[in-house]
Design a protein around this motif. Structure first.
Motif, PDB file in Angstrom:
ATOM      1  N   LEU A 190       4.491   2.459   1.710  1.00 51.05           N
ATOM      2  CA  LEU A 190       3.902   1.179   1.978  1.00 51.05           C
ATOM      3  C   LEU A 190       4.803   0.850   3.282  1.00 51.05           C
ATOM      4  O   LEU A 190       4.238  -0.062   4.116  1.00 51.05           O
ATOM      5  N   GLU A 191       6.020   1.127   3.407  1.00 45.64           N
ATOM      6  CA  GLU A 191       6.666   0.786   4.431  1.00 45.64           C
ATOM      7  C   GLU A 191       6.157   1.622   5.662  1.00 45.64           C
ATOM      8  O   GLU A 191       6.298   0.955   6.683  1.00 45.64           O
ATOM      9  N   ASP A 192       5.826   2.744   5.545  1.00 46.88           N
ATOM     10  CA  ASP A 192       4.890   3.453   6.469  1.00 46.88           C
ATOM     11  C   ASP A 192       3.816   2.552   7.187  1.00 46.88           C
ATOM     12  O   ASP A 192       3.428   2.625   8.298  1.00 46.88           O
ATOM     13  N   LEU A 193       3.180   2.039   6.345  1.00 48.92           N
ATOM     14  CA  LEU A 193       1.823   1.386   6.297  1.00 48.92           C
ATOM     15  C   LEU A 193       2.090   0.135   7.193  1.00 48.92           C
ATOM     16  O   LEU A 193       1.419  -0.309   8.127  1.00 48.92           O
ATOM     17  N   LYS A 194       3.317  -0.625   6.671  1.00 54.36           N
ATOM     18  CA  LYS A 194       3.647  -1.953   7.292  1.00 54.36           C
ATOM     19  C   LYS A 194       4.120  -1.488   9.056  1.00 54.36           C
ATOM     20  O   LYS A 194       3.769  -2.465   9.663  1.00 54.36           O
ATOM     21  N   GLN A 195       4.607  -0.287   9.059  1.00 51.55           N
ATOM     22  CA  GLN A 195       5.070   0.049  10.376  1.00 51.55           C
ATOM     23  C   GLN A 195       4.126   0.236  11.250  1.00 51.55           C
ATOM     24  O   GLN A 195       3.834  -0.018  12.544  1.00 51.55           O
ATOM     25  N   GLU A 196       3.098   1.344  10.755  1.00 52.74           N
ATOM     26  CA  GLU A 196       2.081   2.014  11.532  1.00 52.74           C
ATOM     27  C   GLU A 196       0.907   1.140  11.566  1.00 52.74           C
ATOM     28  O   GLU A 196       0.044   1.144  12.763  1.00 52.74           O
ATOM     29  N   HIS A 197       0.523   0.111  10.793  1.00 50.11           N
ATOM     30  CA  HIS A 197      -0.676  -0.521  10.737  1.00 50.11           C
ATOM     31  C   HIS A 197      -0.364  -1.775  10.274  1.00 50.11           C
ATOM     32  O   HIS A 197      -0.774  -2.250   9.203  1.00 50.11           O
ATOM     33  N   PRO A 198       0.494  -2.633  11.017  1.00 42.98           N
ATOM     34  CA  PRO A 198       0.904  -3.923  10.551  1.00 42.98           C
ATOM     35  C   PRO A 198      -0.169  -5.293  10.305  1.00 42.98           C
ATOM     36  O   PRO A 198      -0.016  -5.910   9.363  1.00 42.98           O
ATOM     37  N   ASP A 199      -1.330  -4.855  11.072  1.00 41.39           N
ATOM     38  CA  ASP A 199      -2.318  -5.966  10.902  1.00 41.39           C
ATOM     39  C   ASP A 199      -2.862  -5.876   9.360  1.00 41.39           C
ATOM     40  O   ASP A 199      -3.148  -6.789   8.833  1.00 41.39           O
ATOM     41  N   PHE A 200      -3.294  -4.527   9.050  1.00 41.45           N
ATOM     42  CA  PHE A 200      -3.843  -4.296   7.645  1.00 41.45           C
ATOM     43  C   PHE A 200      -2.781  -4.516   6.795  1.00 41.45           C
ATOM     44  O   PHE A 200      -3.200  -5.344   5.626  1.00 41.45           O
ATOM     45  N   TYR A 201      -1.489  -4.367   6.888  1.00 42.61           N
ATOM     46  CA  TYR A 201      -0.492  -4.798   6.051  1.00 42.61           C
ATOM     47  C   TYR A 201      -0.455  -6.183   5.721  1.00 42.61           C
ATOM     48  O   TYR A 201      -0.349  -6.618   4.483  1.00 42.61           O
ATOM     49  N   ALA A 202      -0.652  -7.012   6.693  1.00 45.66           N
ATOM     50  CA  ALA A 202      -0.231  -8.375   6.817  1.00 45.66           C
ATOM     51  C   ALA A 202      -1.271  -8.944   5.754  1.00 45.66           C
ATOM     52  O   ALA A 202      -1.102 -10.142   5.130  1.00 45.66           O
ATOM     53  N   ILE A 203      -2.724  -8.605   5.863  1.00 43.49           N
ATOM     54  CA  ILE A 203      -3.784  -9.211   5.049  1.00 43.49           C
ATOM     55  C   ILE A 203      -3.798  -8.516   3.848  1.00 43.49           C
ATOM     56  O   ILE A 203      -4.800  -8.802   3.312  1.00 43.49           O
ATOM     57  N   SER A 204      -3.264  -7.663   3.652  1.00 39.48           N
ATOM     58  CA  SER A 204      -3.252  -6.792   2.253  1.00 39.48           C
ATOM     59  C   SER A 204      -2.174  -7.055   1.410  1.00 39.48           C
ATOM     60  O   SER A 204      -2.339  -7.221   0.159  1.00 39.48           O
TER      61      SER A 204
END
Length: 357
Positions: A190-204
């Motif tokens: 999830l930390e990788d997701l937050k760093q590499e795909h912040p837009d998707f992480y923010a709305i998910s």
């Protein structure tokens, strides 16, 4: 057990004791029904123990919603959290309201005020995040297949292990070690997701709920009063918040509330058919109970249900037709936001942009 002293089971509803870990979606839905039954029992008997039990059930449903939320956002479950949340959180806020004023309550009134605010915000957060499902789905197409597959696999494996651990308590320690390892891997992913795909992480996954103290600090800085509404069926709860006060009220709703709001909106477009009596009814039932709460002219409205379509500035303080009605817009500047958490976030971002670097 809940109805054991009533000696009347003619209206009892049997709710299966589902393993929460293995079947969180069905346990969540069962909890919504159980909470509704307990609420109805309190309404018909006035016994406070039903409220205490109902609040416990609602908190259980809230924790299940956390897990369902993560499953939903990685595409492995299609539970409608928004729909079910409308059956949980308004009644949970209602339970807090009555418990806060009861001498039989086990906690002080301030505890239930904070709990009511949190539960109200949680319901709005679930609705907002699920409302972004189409945006999330389109943006998820840009994610590497391996990342999405790994998230789904890890989540499903964790749930399976928790179910096995629950069924085999004698070997709980063995399962616990595996769970710790899997959760660590998921946290890193999830930390990788937050760093590499912040837009998707923010709305998910970014669903932080503002605390009551933080909200009150923001209200003090902006010199505002906030009123948040939680609605389902015929139950309408309102929470008024100032920098130093929190008030919970159960509000009256007109018959055919949604259609009355739509009727009023149509009337605003046609001054010849403007119904000041209806305008006054909305003022008296929705805003007047909180009008003397704070001494500020800035009001933040967090609407829910039909209230989302209501312009508070157009409401009149009198039911009598006048040449110049006393509209609320003359005394208040209304601001609207989907949730208190989003409003605080917006204030913080505005403040940071205005601060010289």
């Amino acid at each position: 057990q809940t109805f054991s002293d009533e000696h009347d089971c003619s209206n009892a509803i049997c709710i299966p004791d589902l393993p929460e870990i293995a079947y969180p979606r069905y346990a969540y839905q069962a909890s919504t029904v159980q909470g509704q039954v307990l609420w109805d029992q309190y309404q018909s008997t006035g016994k406070i123990r039903y409220l205490r039990h109902a609040l416990t059930v609602h908190q259980k449903a809230d924790s299940l919603a956390e897990r369902l939320q993560q499953k939903l956002y990685i595409g492995s479950d299609n539970a409608s959290l928004a729909r079910n949340s409308r059956q949980i959180y308004p009644y949970a806020v209602g339970a807090c309201h009555y418990l806060s004023g009861s001498e039989q309550a086990e906690k002080p009134g301030s505890y239930y005020s904070e709990k009511a605010f949190y539960l109200s915000e949680k319901g709005k957060t679930l609705q907002l995040l699920e409302g972004l499902s189409k945006v999330r789905q389109s943006r998820s197409q840009s994610l590497p297949d391996s990342l999405g597959d790994n998230l789904r696999t890890l989540t499903d494996t964790i749930n399976e292990l928790r179910a096995e651990q629950n069924q085999n308590p004698e070997t709980s320690q063995t399962y616990q070690k595996q769970l710790v390892d899997l959760r660590t891997r998921k946290k890193d992913l999830l930390e990788d997701l937050k760093q590499e795909h912040p837009d998707f992480y923010a709305i998910s996954f970014h669903d932080q709920i503002v605390g009551l103290e933080q909200l009150q600090r923001s209200l003090q800085q902006e010199n505002r009063t906030l009123v948040t509404y939680t609605y389902h069926d015929s139950l309408l709860m309102g929470i008024g918040v100032t920098p130093d006060r929190v008030v919970i009220k159960r509000l009256e709703t007109p018959l055919n509330f949604a259609s009355k709001v739509e009727q009023y909106r149509n009337q605003l477009a046609d001054q010849q058919r403007y119904d000041q009596q209806l305008s006054y009814t909305f003022y008296r039932r929705l805003f007047k109970p909180f009008e003397d709460l704070g001494q500020t002219s800035g009001i933040v409205i967090i609407p829910d249900g039909p209230i989302s379509h209501l312009a508070f500035g157009t409401l009149a303080r009198s039911a009598q037709p006048e040449a110049s009605p006393d509209y609320l817009v003359r005394d208040y500047a209304f601001t609207y936001s989907p949730s208190a958490s989003l409003w605080v976030k917006e204030q913080n971002e505005t403040a940071s942009q205005q601060t010289p670097s």
